[in-house]
Scaffold this active site. Structure first.
Site, PDB file in Angstrom:
ATOM      1  CE  LYS A 125      -3.697   2.135   2.794  1.00  0.00           C
ATOM      2  NZ  LYS A 125      -4.497   1.973   4.036  1.00  0.00           N
ATOM      3  CB  SER A 200      -7.412   4.028   3.093  1.00  0.00           C
ATOM      4  OG  SER A 200      -6.631   3.422   4.117  1.00  0.00           O
ATOM      5  CB  SER A 224      -7.813   1.250   6.222  1.00  0.00           C
ATOM      6  OG  SER A 224      -8.367   2.522   6.430  1.00  0.00           O
TER       7      SER A 224
END
Length: 521
Positions: A125, A200, A224
């Site tokens: 990420k 996210s 997330s």
């Protein structure tokens, strides 16, 4: 009960009903559903991390072949899901060749001890620093930023021999439950591009769901990891806070309560990989988790709770989710485990979330120029400009900043301490009830992947995940089934602090019972 908050929720529900037809039309026009390419070299793309690492060490499979197979899959699916910020494919192939050479020269036992992930590809990420890759955070001011070092969580994975393929997309500053920004664009759900992959960690979720990644490193402050994991039909684990270091993880929440809520953790397609990945990522702190002493499923007490409170003030479960949840509970009953309803009061969950969000009042301002040269614009003015395409910042991320500021406003400030005190009592009760051998089955969110923009009218749905972050409990998102439309549906299993291994035992058991991850059709 805060009357103003409950009124806002009702207003959001009403607004959601009104705008839903327009979201359906929007999806049909701008992100129509398309089929992903079928697997090629699927024999290399469907080997769990644990097994693949062993095969590479023994020379049964070449790391170079595996890396190239994943690169081919990524190149085939990314045009349909837009999940990659930047790839490092050429470097990954060279690293794979070096890994294969090392395997031919070193003893297998030594390799397993020193490099347990040697030659295994990983995706990262973008909010976690990865040397040589972009670190834009999807933000206008940071569009040319690149990382010069690795975050601690990334470094331990690379030290174990993993090969970084890319950094994946995330919302601007990670401030959204939908993955979109003005640098990389919008990431789409591989099971239905009209839907969001969540946020996210939506880029990681989309890549894993599409079978284009084997495992990823992500972070979770309010869901997330678990939300994208469920939306994309894969496993995602939010560890006990503090077990995996946060150094090098952005945004920097050290001046807020966010550090207490945040955990870096793994996302993967196979449950059997969770203990190994956690053991490596936790390093010396793994001793607190006792991951080498898994608990037989029969020794675990199963509790369950289908909703945080009245569905009138939460997201009501869809028929598919309700049926899936009931099937999980029935499975444990048939297995002879006697699951019990979790008899704790969570009816004030929206108030708990607001009180917890107030602790994020000093989150970094995404509109602030990091060089200090440009004046920081006003939040409300930028939000008004955004729907007309006149802002350099995404409305979704500014919307979260607005909600946090609302949580610290005079409307809620006086009552927040009262709800935090009640929440601490809830935590005490749960720690006592779960002890060291109990878990509870809980929704991640009682709806499958939302349509793009739909979450604006469902922000209160974060109760199901954010509550767990506030509690400081470990939790694993587990894929269970699919809706009639082919969307993944799952649950999260939650344990007491440092009892992550209980989550893994349940995840492994439910994967065998329900089939786990399945690629998009």
């Amino acid at each position: 009960m805060n009357i103003f908050l409950r009124f806002c929720i009702l207003w959001m529900k009403f607004t959601g009903i009104l705008v839903y037809p327009f979201l359906v039309i929007y999806g049909a026009i701008f992100t129509p559903k398309k089929s992903l390419p079928s697997f090629a070299n699927s024999d290399l793309l469907t080997i769990p991390v644990t097994d693949l690492a062993g095969k590479i060490r023994r020379g049964e499979v070449k790391s170079e072949a595996v890396v190239k197979a994943y690169i081919n899959r990524l190149e085939a699916v990314n045009p349909l899901i837009n999940a990659i910020v930047e790839n490092g494919f050429d470097r990954a192939v060279e690293m794979a060749k070096i890994a294969d050479k090392r395997c031919s020269e070193m003893d297998e036992a030594v390799l397993a001890e020193k490099y347990p992930l040697l030659g295994v590809p990983v995706t990262i990420k973008e909010c976690l620093k990865a040397a040589g890759f972009p670190l834009t955070m999807g933000n206008f001011w940071r569009k040319d930023f690149r990382s010069e070092e690795n975050s601690e969580a990334v470094q331990v994975i690379l030290n174990a021999g993993a090969i970084p393929l890319l950094v994946s997309n995330a919302p601007e500053f990670c401030y959204s439950w939908e993955t979109n920004n003005f640098i990389t664009g919008r990431t789409l759900n591989p099971y239905d591009q009209r839907r969001t992959p969540g946020g996210s960690s939506g880029g990681e979720g989309a890549l894993l769901g599409a079978g284009a990644s084997l495992f990823g490193i992500a972070a979770d402050t309010a869901g997330s990891i678990r939300c994208p994991a469920m939306y994309n039909g894969v496993f995602g684990h939010k560890p006990t806070p503090g077990v995996i270091p946060l150094e090098g993880t952005l945004p920097d929440l050290s001046k807020t309560s966010g550090n207490e809520y945040t955990s870096v953790g793994p996302m993967c397609r196979y449950a059997k990989d969770l203990p190994l990945l956690m053991k490596i990522m936790a390093g010396s702190k793994a001793i607190h988790l006792k991951l080498d002493d898994p608990v037989p499923i029969e020794q675990i007490k199963i509790f369950y709770k289908k909703a945080v409170g009245s569905s009138f003030f939460t997201i009501p479960p869809t028929r598919d989710f309700s049926r899936t949840f009931d099937e999980v509970i029935q499975h444990f009953s048939d297995f002879g485990m006697k699951p019990m309803p979790l008899d704790v009061d969570m009816s004030d969950a929206p108030e708990y979330v607001i009180a917890g969000s107030a602790g994020l009042r000093d989150i970094p301002n995404l509109m602030e120029d990091p060089t200090g040269i440009q004046k920081t614009p006003y939040l409300i003015w930028e939000m008004l400009k955004a729907p007309f395409g006149c802002s350099r910042f995404t409305f979704a991320s500014m919307y979260l900043m607005f909600l946090v500021r609302m949580a610290t406003s005079f409307i809620f400030r006086r009552n927040n301490p009262k709800y935090l005190k009640k929440f601490e009592q809830l935590r005490t009760d749960l720690v006592s009830k779960l002890s060291t051998n109990g878990v509870f089955i809980f929704p991640v969110t009682p709806k499958p992947a939302l349509r793009h923009h739909e979450y604006y009218t469902m922000w209160y749905g974060m109760s199901y995940t954010f509550l767990i972050n506030m509690l400081g409990f470990p939790a694993t998102s587990i894929p269970i089934a699919f809706t009639a439309d082919g969307l993944p549906v799952g649950i999260q299993v939650v344990a007491g602090p440092y009892q992550d291994r209980l989550c893994f035992s349940v995840a492994h058991h439910l994967e065998r019972a329900f089939g786990g991850w399945k690629p998009p059709k």
